[in-house]
Design an enzyme around this catalytic site. Sequence first.
Site, PDB file in Angstrom:
ATOM      1  N   GLU A  31      -2.943 -20.479 -22.076  1.00  0.00           N
ATOM      2  CA  GLU A  31      -3.469 -21.296 -23.168  1.00  0.00           C
ATOM      3  C   GLU A  31      -4.801 -20.762 -23.683  1.00  0.00           C
ATOM      4  O   GLU A  31      -5.046 -20.728 -24.879  1.00  0.00           O
ATOM      5  CB  GLU A  31      -3.624 -22.757 -22.711  1.00  0.00           C
ATOM      6  N   TYR A 108      -6.866 -30.458 -26.394  1.00  0.00           N
ATOM      7  CA  TYR A 108      -5.592 -29.783 -26.658  1.00  0.00           C
ATOM      8  C   TYR A 108      -5.127 -28.998 -25.424  1.00  0.00           C
ATOM      9  O   TYR A 108      -3.988 -29.141 -24.971  1.00  0.00           O
ATOM     10  CB  TYR A 108      -5.694 -28.837 -27.882  1.00  0.00           C
ATOM     11  N   ASP A 126      -0.879 -28.609 -31.761  1.00  0.00           N
ATOM     12  CA  ASP A 126      -1.635 -27.500 -32.359  1.00  0.00           C
ATOM     13  C   ASP A 126      -1.271 -27.424 -33.839  1.00  0.00           C
ATOM     14  O   ASP A 126      -0.571 -28.302 -34.360  1.00  0.00           O
ATOM     15  CB  ASP A 126      -1.340 -26.184 -31.613  1.00  0.00           C
TER      16      ASP A 126
END
Length: 238
Positions: A31, A108, A126
């Site tokens: 990520e 996120y 996203d």
Amino acid sequence: MDELLHPWFEEHGRDLPWRKTRDPYAILVSEVMLQQTQVGRVIPRWLAWLERWPTTAALAAATPAEVIRAWQGLGYNRRAVSLHRAAEVVAAAGWPDDLTELPGVGPYTAAAIRNQAYGEPVLPVDTNVARIQERTGQDFGAGALQALFDLGATVCLARIPRCGVCPLAERCPSRGRRYDPARKQSRFEGSFRQRRAALLRLVTAEPQPVADLDVEAVDSLSRDGLVVVADGLVALPV
Ligand code: SF4
């Protein structure tokens, strides 16, 4: 609409190595790398990273200089420093309940780890996922995440979506629409970001006399923990 996505994903989903793991550390690395770097460039770097530092303990035991060196070429280097610090926190005290307590982990990324590592019913949104939600007017379940990533990256594109091959087309009110060009990312060439990157490359090769360097870039890199200044020399932190 989730039921329309699953068969499409079975057939067209991308084979991404971090989809084969539930290790929160491996997901965190993916990520953080994907935040500002394209998937194709991330894949080999992610594999090499996990081979070199397979656990948070292994990464925490590395020096910041080793981590910054290993990050070279991925861009936005302060991500490397945050990732290293996050590994130190986890290695020392375990994973926190609130993942946003980790350096460099915002809501996120926290949601992405909860979904992919722990299988929790949260959908990280996203830009790709948000675009599909907006165009279809639908909310999707957490299990649709990987399909949404791939649909956003390969079919429901920002400007000219490929509605003709989209599994959601039948029920999508935006089918066939075109969109204005997205705002261009600010130019790297000639930017402060480029000056920082050039300076960090030099310092990564060997410590440099501060007097020879771009002072503004040195200050900025030093504030981000990417370099240290001592005895008139700028070097990577050890
Ligand atoms: S039909 Fe077109 S606009 Fe709607 S989700 Fe599919 S690709 Fe996107």
